[in-house]
Design an enzyme around this catalytic site. Structure first.
Site, PDB file in Angstrom:
ATOM      1  N   THR A 193       3.087   0.779  16.532  1.00  0.00           N
ATOM      2  CA  THR A 193       2.485   0.751  15.196  1.00  0.00           C
ATOM      3  C   THR A 193       2.411  -0.699  14.711  1.00  0.00           C
ATOM      4  O   THR A 193       2.989  -1.602  15.335  1.00  0.00           O
ATOM      5  CB  THR A 193       3.351   1.534  14.188  1.00  0.00           C
ATOM      6  OG1 THR A 193       4.597   0.835  14.053  1.00  0.00           O
ATOM      7  CG2 THR A 193       3.606   2.973  14.638  1.00  0.00           C
TER       8      THR A 193
ATOM      9  N   ASN B  48       9.334   8.473   4.904  1.00  0.00           N
ATOM     10  CA  ASN B  48       8.927   7.677   6.063  1.00  0.00           C
ATOM     11  C   ASN B  48       8.880   6.178   5.777  1.00  0.00           C
ATOM     12  O   ASN B  48       9.105   5.375   6.679  1.00  0.00           O
ATOM     13  CB  ASN B  48       7.541   8.168   6.525  1.00  0.00           C
ATOM     14  CG  ASN B  48       6.868   7.169   7.433  1.00  0.00           C
ATOM     15  OD1 ASN B  48       7.186   7.083   8.617  1.00  0.00           O
ATOM     16  ND2 ASN B  48       5.931   6.388   6.889  1.00  0.00           N
TER      17      ASN B  48
ATOM     18  N   LYS C  85      19.488   2.859   9.036  1.00  0.00           N
ATOM     19  CA  LYS C  85      18.993   4.032   9.768  1.00  0.00           C
ATOM     20  C   LYS C  85      20.144   4.961  10.164  1.00  0.00           C
ATOM     21  O   LYS C  85      19.971   6.188  10.220  1.00  0.00           O
ATOM     22  CB  LYS C  85      18.197   3.585  10.994  1.00  0.00           C
ATOM     23  CG  LYS C  85      16.891   2.878  10.632  1.00  0.00           C
ATOM     24  CD  LYS C  85      15.952   3.789   9.831  1.00  0.00           C
ATOM     25  CE  LYS C  85      14.606   3.167   9.557  1.00  0.00           C
ATOM     26  NZ  LYS C  85      13.700   4.062   8.818  1.00  0.00           N
TER      27      LYS C  85
ATOM     28  N   GLY D 194       0.623   3.554  10.397  1.00  0.00           N
ATOM     29  CA  GLY D 194       1.497   3.955  11.499  1.00  0.00           C
ATOM     30  C   GLY D 194       1.932   5.411  11.487  1.00  0.00           C
ATOM     31  O   GLY D 194       1.107   6.337  11.427  1.00  0.00           O
ATOM     32  N   ILE D 195       3.232   5.627  11.541  1.00  0.00           N
ATOM     33  CA  ILE D 195       3.802   6.972  11.635  1.00  0.00           C
ATOM     34  C   ILE D 195       3.469   7.803  10.392  1.00  0.00           C
ATOM     35  O   ILE D 195       3.168   8.995  10.482  1.00  0.00           O
ATOM     36  CB  ILE D 195       5.341   6.876  11.836  1.00  0.00           C
ATOM     37  CG1 ILE D 195       5.641   6.282  13.221  1.00  0.00           C
ATOM     38  CG2 ILE D 195       6.006   8.240  11.665  1.00  0.00           C
ATOM     39  CD1 ILE D 195       7.106   5.899  13.434  1.00  0.00           C
TER      40      ILE D 195
ATOM     41  N   TYR E 137      19.266  -3.131   9.514  1.00  0.00           N
ATOM     42  CA  TYR E 137      18.385  -2.043   9.965  1.00  0.00           C
ATOM     43  C   TYR E 137      19.221  -0.946  10.613  1.00  0.00           C
ATOM     44  O   TYR E 137      19.052   0.244  10.314  1.00  0.00           O
ATOM     45  CB  TYR E 137      17.318  -2.574  10.933  1.00  0.00           C
ATOM     46  CG  TYR E 137      16.217  -1.570  11.227  1.00  0.00           C
ATOM     47  CD1 TYR E 137      15.142  -1.409  10.355  1.00  0.00           C
ATOM     48  CD2 TYR E 137      16.255  -0.761  12.364  1.00  0.00           C
ATOM     49  CE1 TYR E 137      14.130  -0.487  10.611  1.00  0.00           C
ATOM     50  CE2 TYR E 137      15.254   0.163  12.631  1.00  0.00           C
ATOM     51  CZ  TYR E 137      14.192   0.298  11.751  1.00  0.00           C
ATOM     52  OH  TYR E 137      13.194   1.224  12.008  1.00  0.00           O
TER      53      TYR E 137
HETATM   54  N1  LIG Z   1       7.367   1.921  14.838  1.00  0.00           N
HETATM   55  C1  LIG Z   1       8.543   2.156  15.401  1.00  0.00           C
HETATM   56  O1  LIG Z   1       8.771   1.832  16.584  1.00  0.00           O
HETATM   57  C2  LIG Z   1       9.621   2.866  14.633  1.00  0.00           C
HETATM   58  C3  LIG Z   1      10.753   3.267  15.343  1.00  0.00           C
HETATM   59  C4  LIG Z   1      11.768   3.919  14.666  1.00  0.00           C
HETATM   60  C5  LIG Z   1      11.648   4.167  13.318  1.00  0.00           C
HETATM   61  N2  LIG Z   1      10.549   3.758  12.649  1.00  0.00           N
HETATM   62  C6  LIG Z   1      10.481   4.033  11.222  1.00  0.00           C
HETATM   63  O2  LIG Z   1       9.303   4.745  10.948  1.00  0.00           O
HETATM   64  C7  LIG Z   1       8.861   4.469   9.619  1.00  0.00           C
HETATM   65  C8  LIG Z   1       7.402   4.053   9.644  1.00  0.00           C
HETATM   66  O3  LIG Z   1       7.278   2.908  10.472  1.00  0.00           O
HETATM   67  P1  LIG Z   1       5.875   2.386  11.031  1.00  0.00           P
HETATM   68  O4  LIG Z   1       6.155   1.823  12.364  1.00  0.00           O
HETATM   69  O5  LIG Z   1       4.847   3.410  10.866  1.00  0.00           O
HETATM   70  O6  LIG Z   1       5.649   1.136  10.031  1.00  0.00           O
HETATM   71  P2  LIG Z   1       4.347   0.543   9.334  1.00  0.00           P
HETATM   72  O7  LIG Z   1       4.739  -0.832   8.913  1.00  0.00           O
HETATM   73  O8  LIG Z   1       3.161   0.708  10.210  1.00  0.00           O
HETATM   74  O9  LIG Z   1       4.163   1.481   8.045  1.00  0.00           O
HETATM   75  C9  LIG Z   1       5.137   1.494   7.027  1.00  0.00           C
HETATM   76  C10 LIG Z   1       4.447   1.856   5.716  1.00  0.00           C
HETATM   77  O10 LIG Z   1       5.471   1.879   4.704  1.00  0.00           O
HETATM   78  C11 LIG Z   1       4.940   1.221   3.562  1.00  0.00           C
HETATM   79  N3  LIG Z   1       6.027   0.690   2.732  1.00  0.00           N
HETATM   80  C12 LIG Z   1       6.808  -0.376   2.984  1.00  0.00           C
HETATM   81  N4  LIG Z   1       7.645  -0.583   1.958  1.00  0.00           N
HETATM   82  C13 LIG Z   1       7.392   0.369   1.030  1.00  0.00           C
HETATM   83  C14 LIG Z   1       7.909   0.685  -0.253  1.00  0.00           C
HETATM   84  N5  LIG Z   1       8.884  -0.056  -0.823  1.00  0.00           N
HETATM   85  N6  LIG Z   1       7.413   1.762  -0.916  1.00  0.00           N
HETATM   86  C15 LIG Z   1       6.438   2.498  -0.365  1.00  0.00           C
HETATM   87  N7  LIG Z   1       5.881   2.257   0.834  1.00  0.00           N
HETATM   88  C16 LIG Z   1       6.347   1.196   1.522  1.00  0.00           C
HETATM   89  C17 LIG Z   1       4.034   0.131   4.096  1.00  0.00           C
HETATM   90  O11 LIG Z   1       3.099  -0.321   3.137  1.00  0.00           O
HETATM   91  C18 LIG Z   1       3.395   0.826   5.295  1.00  0.00           C
HETATM   92  O12 LIG Z   1       2.194   1.470   4.935  1.00  0.00           O
HETATM   93  C19 LIG Z   1       9.821   3.411   9.081  1.00  0.00           C
HETATM   94  O13 LIG Z   1      10.829   4.029   8.316  1.00  0.00           O
HETATM   95  C20 LIG Z   1      10.401   2.805  10.339  1.00  0.00           C
HETATM   96  O14 LIG Z   1      11.658   2.217  10.118  1.00  0.00           O
HETATM   97  C21 LIG Z   1       9.522   3.110  13.272  1.00  0.00           C
END
Ligand SMILES: NC(=O)c1ccc[n+]([C@@H]2O[C@H](COP(=O)([O-])OP(=O)(O)OC[C@H]3O[C@@H](n4cnc5c(N)ncnc54)[C@H](O)[C@@H]3O)[C@@H](O)[C@H]2O)c1
Length: 259
Positions: free
Chosen positions: A192, A90, A159, A17-18, A155
């Site tokens: 994502t 992230n 955040k 994802g991000i 959550y």
């Molecule tokens: N997708 C959204 O809409 C969104 C919106 C706001 C904020 N976010 C934030 O963006 C960040 C990334 O989200 P995403 O949507 O890409 O999620 P995702 O689930 O696609 O990716 C998250 C990654 O973090 C890794 N991860 C999880 N726990 C972990 C740990 N304990 N140690 C190391 N790595 C770990 C996972 O293996 C995964 O590869 C997060 O912090 C999420 O809260 C996402």
């Protein structure tokens, strides 16, 4: 614009994802990237993509909640590339299915706080120790759910905590005379794996298409975000083009919080 040539960047959760898009964007902008993830295979996949495009990166296994591992990740970064000057905190998990505080457990609360907030503290603590000699930029991925409610108590609290932790550290670093900037980024709904998984547990929607349509209604711009939308913002904050920006919150949400 937004070049980070010569900079060494650590991106946590860089396997999906991000985090993946951010690692790729930072590498395309001239950085050498340490991609870490608790899912090592995913981190390796991101590094493969970066290398295929001619970039430089290594993959490391890291559970961000493990303080000892933070020290090792920084040490390996220094010995492989040199002193890191960019950290993107992230890695995170969602609070899906935990909206009801009365039915939730303290263990569920702690699990979310541990990864989403405690680990950001650990990353910042260890990075500041390394960066203070030559400066740097720390970018912490918060959420629109760190500004407005709607994602369950843990959550939202985690955040929101990331938002003020970032401001607190920006002021601390400034007061110490460290040339370290600390900012938070607040994505709206980004399409994502984390968001797509909501369809599996939601009581309101049963397919990913239905989920997309329901979330779309909350984004005035008329689409959900893609990971690259956030990656571009992070790359700007990592670069010297944002050298006067610290303690700030970059909202990238297609207008979600403007309503
Ligand atoms: N997708 C959204 O809409 C969104 C919106 C706001 C904020 N976010 C934030 O963006 C960040 C990334 O989200 P995403 O949507 O890409 O999620 P995702 O689930 O696609 O990716 C998250 C990654 O973090 C890794 N991860 C999880 N726990 C972990 C740990 N304990 N140690 C190391 N790595 C770990 C996972 O293996 C995964 O590869 C997060 O912090 C999420 O809260 C996402």
């Amino acid at each position: 614009m937004n070049r980070i040539d010569g900079k060494i960047a650590i991106v946590t959760g860089g396997g999906s994802g991000i985090g993946e898009a951010t690692s790729e964007s930072l590498a395309a902008s001239g950085g050498r990237i340490v991609v870490t993830d608790v899912d090592e295979e995913a981190a390796i996949h991101t590094v493969d993509i970066i290398r295929q495009r001619g970039g430089e990166a290594i993959a490391l296994h890291q559970d961000v909640t493990d303080e000892g591992r933070w020290a090792e990740v920084i040490e390996t970064t220094v010995s492989t590339y040199g002193r890191p000057s960019v950290l993107v905190n992230n890695a995170g998990i969602s609070g899906v299915g935990q909206d009801n505080i009365e039915e939730s457990t303290f263990e569920q609360w702690r699990a979310i706080m541990n990864i989403n907030l405690d680990a950001v503290y650990l990353g910042c603590k260890h990075a500041i120790g390394q960066m203070k000699a030559e400066g740097g930029s720390i970018v912490n991925i918060s959420s629109i759910m760190g500004i407005v409610a709607g994602a369950g108590p843990a959550y939202n609290a985690s955040k929101g905590g990331v938002r003020l932790l970032s401001k607190s550290l920006a002021v601390y670093c400034g007061n110490q005379g460290y040339n370290i900037r600390v900012n938070s980024v607040h994505p709206g709904f980004i399409w994502t794996p984390m968001v797509r998984r909501i369809a599996e547990t939601s009581e309101e929607v049963s397919t990913e298409d239905e989920l997309y349509e329901s979330l779309l209604l909350r984004h005035p711009i008329g689409r959900l975000g893609v990971a690259e939308d956030i990656a571009k913002g992070v790359t700007f904050l990592a670069s010297d083009d944002s050298s006067f920006i610290t303690g700030s919150e970059l909202v990238i949400d297609g207008g979600y919080t403007a309503v």
